[in-house]
Scaffold this motif. Structure first.
Motif, PDB file in Angstrom:
ATOM      1  N   PHE A 127       0.835  -1.199   0.000  1.00 14.96           N
ATOM      2  CA  PHE A 127       0.000   0.000   0.000  1.00 14.96           C
ATOM      3  C   PHE A 127       0.869   1.248   0.000  1.00 14.96           C
ATOM      4  O   PHE A 127       2.050   1.207   0.352  1.00 14.96           O
ATOM      5  CB  PHE A 127      -0.919   0.023   1.222  1.00 14.96           C
ATOM      6  N   GLU A 128       0.260   2.375  -0.365  1.00 15.17           N
ATOM      7  CA  GLU A 128       0.947   3.666  -0.339  1.00 15.17           C
ATOM      8  C   GLU A 128       0.390   4.507   0.796  1.00 15.17           C
ATOM      9  O   GLU A 128      -0.807   4.807   0.816  1.00 15.17           O
ATOM     10  CB  GLU A 128       0.748   4.386  -1.675  1.00 15.17           C
ATOM     11  N   PHE A 129       1.259   4.888   1.748  1.00 13.36           N
ATOM     12  CA  PHE A 129       0.839   5.738   2.862  1.00 13.36           C
ATOM     13  C   PHE A 129       1.195   7.183   2.534  1.00 13.36           C
ATOM     14  O   PHE A 129       2.280   7.472   2.030  1.00 13.36           O
ATOM     15  CB  PHE A 129       1.553   5.301   4.151  1.00 13.36           C
ATOM     16  N   ASP A 130       0.283   8.108   2.835  1.00 10.19           N
ATOM     17  CA  ASP A 130       0.534   9.516   2.565  1.00 10.19           C
ATOM     18  C   ASP A 130      -0.025  10.363   3.699  1.00 10.19           C
ATOM     19  O   ASP A 130      -1.181  10.203   4.094  1.00 10.19           O
ATOM     20  CB  ASP A 130      -0.113   9.930   1.241  1.00 10.19           C
ATOM     21  N   ALA A 131       0.808  11.253   4.225  1.00  6.94           N
ATOM     22  CA  ALA A 131       0.390  12.164   5.303  1.00  6.94           C
ATOM     23  C   ALA A 131       0.588  13.592   4.818  1.00  6.94           C
ATOM     24  O   ALA A 131       1.579  14.251   5.173  1.00  6.94           O
ATOM     25  CB  ALA A 131       1.208  11.891   6.567  1.00  6.94           C
ATOM     26  N   PRO A 132      -0.333  14.120   4.009  1.00  2.00           N
ATOM     27  CA  PRO A 132      -0.156  15.460   3.448  1.00  2.00           C
ATOM     28  C   PRO A 132      -0.341  16.582   4.458  1.00  2.00           C
ATOM     29  O   PRO A 132       0.093  17.706   4.226  1.00  2.00           O
ATOM     30  CB  PRO A 132      -1.231  15.528   2.362  1.00  2.00           C
ATOM     31  N   GLY A 133      -1.013  16.294   5.569  1.00  2.00           N
ATOM     32  CA  GLY A 133      -1.247  17.299   6.601  1.00  2.00           C
ATOM     33  C   GLY A 133      -1.090  16.684   7.977  1.00  2.00           C
ATOM     34  O   GLY A 133      -0.856  15.479   8.118  1.00  2.00           O
ATOM     35  N   ASN A 134      -1.228  17.495   9.004  1.00  2.00           N
ATOM     36  CA  ASN A 134      -0.965  17.033  10.362  1.00  2.00           C
ATOM     37  C   ASN A 134      -2.159  16.373  11.039  1.00  2.00           C
ATOM     38  O   ASN A 134      -2.016  15.841  12.143  1.00  2.00           O
ATOM     39  CB  ASN A 134      -0.473  18.206  11.215  1.00  2.00           C
ATOM     40  N   GLU A 135      -3.338  16.389  10.400  1.00  2.76           N
ATOM     41  CA  GLU A 135      -4.538  15.823  11.032  1.00  2.76           C
ATOM     42  C   GLU A 135      -5.160  14.693  10.238  1.00  2.76           C
ATOM     43  O   GLU A 135      -5.823  13.830  10.814  1.00  2.76           O
ATOM     44  CB  GLU A 135      -5.597  16.925  11.218  1.00  2.76           C
ATOM     45  N   ARG A 136      -4.964  14.678   8.915  1.00  2.00           N
ATOM     46  CA  ARG A 136      -5.644  13.724   8.047  1.00  2.00           C
ATOM     47  C   ARG A 136      -4.612  12.948   7.238  1.00  2.00           C
ATOM     48  O   ARG A 136      -3.888  13.541   6.421  1.00  2.00           O
ATOM     49  CB  ARG A 136      -6.640  14.445   7.120  1.00  2.00           C
ATOM     50  N   TRP A 137      -4.561  11.632   7.464  1.00  4.24           N
ATOM     51  CA  TRP A 137      -3.619  10.771   6.758  1.00  4.24           C
ATOM     52  C   TRP A 137      -4.381   9.740   5.927  1.00  4.24           C
ATOM     53  O   TRP A 137      -5.540   9.424   6.216  1.00  4.24           O
ATOM     54  CB  TRP A 137      -2.696  10.064   7.756  1.00  4.24           C
ATOM     55  N   TYR A 138      -3.708   9.216   4.892  1.00  5.15           N
ATOM     56  CA  TYR A 138      -4.373   8.350   3.925  1.00  5.15           C
ATOM     57  C   TYR A 138      -3.532   7.123   3.576  1.00  5.15           C
ATOM     58  O   TYR A 138      -2.298   7.156   3.642  1.00  5.15           O
ATOM     59  CB  TYR A 138      -4.637   9.116   2.618  1.00  5.15           C
TER      60      TYR A 138
END
Length: 324
Positions: A127-138
């Motif tokens: 899977f690809e983990f992405d944390a573009p901001g400090n509150e919402r991760w994907y």
């Protein structure tokens, strides 16, 4: 306004139990409305249920991750998305409970260090983990991946986590990733640094809201006031006007509403005196001044009430606390 036309305001509210736990709400305007209004058939409980009362979308459960990603970054595309939000979990003798999720004062540097190591963990699992901001991760998954179906953080908060983790064979991978992420985060240097300065630790992730952007969305309201990204994305895909959660937004929506218009005000994430004083009391004034003819209360736990301008004046009917 034509004869018989009614301007309706729908309030999307937190779960009943959360209102009940607040002294300001248990004995305030909300209690008066529920005491003097009409109890209606309930909705399906949960975030999906309360939003399904305002929208119809293609697919089954609400794909919060894809909607949120589209509203936030505009790149959801046709990918299979899952929310993997930062959380704080506390264990007791019998179980573990989520006490916080999302906003926990994370810095950009801390987020980047967490994301680097979580990226490796999820990458090894495909899977690809992405944390573009400090509150919402994907997490971005393959199109054919079976994603877990877990409740929203608001539904899970304070409850026994074992009751909400994905079950069965299909959920085995996600239970393992949940545990592996907890171990990684528990031992992470960022959390040691946060503990040293008395900050809350980010020691878990919460998986929820998986799926694809819906191809079709239809709205049952004409205007919507909300700060939730997934709600804004639904409104945009349905071609419905939305405004940010501000007092002037509600005033503008009601001012421009036509006869028989339905306006929805999304207050699901608000609590206590902020909800009572900043929003519910002004809505009471809107009833009194005839800016609103019909008020419908829709709780995230499924309860539903209807209040018109005359019902609020039933002074002979005693106001009971929500818990009565």
């Amino acid at each position: 306004m034509s004869h018989g036309a009614r301007r309706t305001l729908i309030l999307l509210l937190p779960e009943w139990k959360r209102c009940l736990a607040s002294e300001a709400l248990d004995s305030g305007v909300l209690a008066a409305w529920c005491s003097r209004g009409q109890r209606l058939d309930g909705l399906d409980p949960g975030n999906d249920g309360i939003l399904a009362s305002c929208f119809e979308w293609s697919g089954e459960s609400l794909p919060v991750a894809a909607l949120r990603r589209q509203a936030e970054l505009g790149d959801a595309g046709d990918s299979n998305w899952l929310c993997a939000d930062p959380a704080h979990v506390r264990a007791d003798m019998a179980t573990a409970r989520m006490l916080a999720c999302g906003a926990m004062g994370l810095s950009d540097s801390e987020r980047e260090r967490f994301a680097r190591d979580l990226g490796s963990l999820f990458g090894d699992a495909g899977f690809e983990f992405d944390a573009p901001g400090n509150e919402r991760w994907y997490v971005r998954a393959l199109r054919e991946s079976e994603l877990p179906r877990c409740g929203s953080p608001d539904e899970v908060m304070g409850d026994d986590l074992k009751l909400h983790l994905p079950s069965g064979t299909a959920g085995r991978l996600w239970r393992r990733l949940f545990n592996d992420a907890q171990i990684l985060l528990h031992n992470h240097k960022v959390n040691a640094e946060r503990a040293a300065r008395g900050a809350i630790s980010i020691n878990s992730l919460w998986f929820w809201g998986g799926g694809f952007l819906p191809n079709r969305v239809r709205a049952h309201v004409q205007q919507l006031v909300s700060d939730r990204l997934e709600v804004r994305a639904l409104a945009e895909r349905a071609g419905v006007a939305w405004k940010p959660l501000l007092a002037e937004s509600l005033a503008a929506a009601l001012e421009s509403a036509t006869a028989d218009a339905v306006v929805a005000l999304d207050l699901v994430e608000l609590r206590n005196r902020e909800l009572e004083c900043r929003w519910l009391q002004p809505v009471q004034d809107c009833l009194r001044t005839q800016q609103v003819d019909l008020l419908e209360l829709r709780f995230a736990s499924g309860e539903r009430y209807r209040v018109n301008r005359w019902q609020r004046m039933k002074f002979w009917k005693p106001i009971q606390r929500l818990g009565s």
